[in-house]
Design a protein around this motif. Structure first.
Motif, short mmCIF file in Angstrom:
data_model
loop_
_atom_site.label_atom_id
_atom_site.label_comp_id
_atom_site.label_asym_id
_atom_site.label_seq_id
_atom_site.Cartn_x
_atom_site.Cartn_y
_atom_site.Cartn_z
N LYS A 122 0.87 -1.18 0.00
CA LYS A 122 0.00 0.00 0.00
C LYS A 122 0.90 1.23 0.00
CE LYS A 122 -3.99 -1.42 2.86
NZ LYS A 122 -4.69 -1.09 4.14
N GLU A 289 -9.84 0.85 2.64
CA GLU A 289 -8.64 0.66 1.83
C GLU A 289 -8.53 -0.77 1.32
OE1 GLU A 289 -5.77 3.86 4.24
OE2 GLU A 289 -5.34 1.72 4.28
N ILE A 303 -2.96 5.05 -2.39
CA ILE A 303 -4.10 5.59 -1.65
C ILE A 303 -3.86 7.07 -1.38
CG2 ILE A 303 -5.45 5.43 0.47
CD1 ILE A 303 -4.33 2.46 0.61
#
Length: 348
Positions: A122, A289, A303
């Motif tokens: 991420k 997420e 993100i």
């Protein structure tokens, strides 16, 4: 349906019940909570991906259903919560959490995603934008009005709800004004979406409010095929919209509210996520997420969190990301620390 399930359990045709997303069962007085507690079978399994330890009241239904909690809800609350405030009915703190943690350790099998799944990374990007002059005017007017009525807000049952207009002003002034309709966040969001699609990526856009998702859709649908899931979306349509985003190469953007789209859905076709605003709780954001970052993800997930400079956005982000203990003490908007302290921080 409940009567049929109870009958099937009693007859032995159902001998195991596995309840997913069980953290959503919070209120033992609600119809959902009462119905859930009536279900019983030889084997009961409660599953959740959301940490619950700092919110002891949220654990009551789970422990009660599994048979480990023998007391009533108010006994449970009064044991683990420090009561105070007006009339002594407000939760102002917690106690004996080590005792509760020990009980959980004896009955819980916990596996972190990073320990059992080999997923791509991420990549979090904090994206700061400057409000336009007219947007800043609306924001400052709303903030001034809230400060004028701060004494009433402090006495409100849910003080944080009174700050929603400030948050919406940083998102899109059209929610609050029929004449000024500007948004630095929407402008930047369009740029990020365009950049992602040019790089052959699909995008998932989140907001807390349907007024905001409506504005996002209005900006994007003319140029891109989009799907939208909010609390207004029929249950019968949700999966078809997910399938469209997952399998239709032409559907480039999924838009949704954190409440309706933040759990229970697989959106692994998306590799770029944009948060127009944040929930109060880090666990809720991580759940959202992970709609893209889960089994089936083949690429890194980027993100973006959009924030207007020098506004409540930055303070909420700090609250959620840096002050985890404080953020986890906020239960459904109810502040479990001193109201004055948090309100002054957010309005600073």
């Amino acid at each position: 349906i409940l009567k049929e399930l109870i009958a099937l359990c009693k007859s032995g045709k159902i001998s195991m019940i596995a309840a997913d997303e069980v953290h959503k069962m919070k209120n033992p007085s609600s119809q959902q909570g009462k119905a859930f507690l009536k279900l019983n079978a030889d084997t009961l399994i409660a599953m959740t991906g959301t940490p619950l330890m700092n919110q002891p009241m949220d654990l009551y239904i789970i422990l009660k259903w599994l048979g480990y909690e023998k007391h009533g809800f108010y006994q449970f609350r009064n044991h683990y919560c420090v009561m105070g405030g007006f009339g002594g009915y407000e939760v102002i703190g917690y106690r004996y959490l080590d005792e509760l943690q020990e009980q959980l350790n004896q009955i819980m099998l916990r596996r972190l995603k990073k320990d059992v799944l080999d997923l791509p990374d991420k990549l979090h990007v904090d994206e700061y934008v400057e409000m336009t002059a007219k947007q800043e005017q609306i924001y400052n007017e709303v903030k001034a009005e809230i400060k004028m009525n701060i004494d009433q807000i402090k006495m409100a049952n849910n003080p944080l709800a009174e700050l929603i207009r400030m948050r919406q002003a940083t998102g899109y002034t059209g929610i609050l004004s029929s004449t000024i309709q500007e948004s630095a966040k929407l402008d930047r969001m369009e740029e990020l979406v365009e950049e992602a699609i040019e790089n052959n990526k699909k995008v998932v856009v989140f907001s807390n409010w349907t007024q905001m998702t409506d504005a996002i859709y209005a900006r994007l649908h003319k140029n891109y095929s989009t799907a939208v899931i909010t609390g207004q979306t029929k249950d019968s349509e949700r999966q078809s919209l997910v399938n469209k985003f997952q399998t239709d190469a032409n559907c480039k953007v999924m838009i949704g509210t954190i409440g309706a789209m933040g759990t229970g859905l697989t959106l692994t076709a998306g590799t770029v996520e944009i948060f127009m605003d944040e929930p109060w709780n880090m666990a809720l954001k991580e759940q959202a997420e992970d709609r893209c970052h889960r089994v089936g993800t083949n690429e890194n997930v980027t993100i973006y969190t959009l924030m207007c400079k020098n506004t409540i956005d930055e303070r909420i982000h700090d609250l959620v990301m840096q002050k985890g203990a404080m953020a986890n003490a906020i239960v459904d908007g109810k502040i479990a620390i001193k109201n004055n302290e948090l309100l002054e921080y957010l309005l600073g």
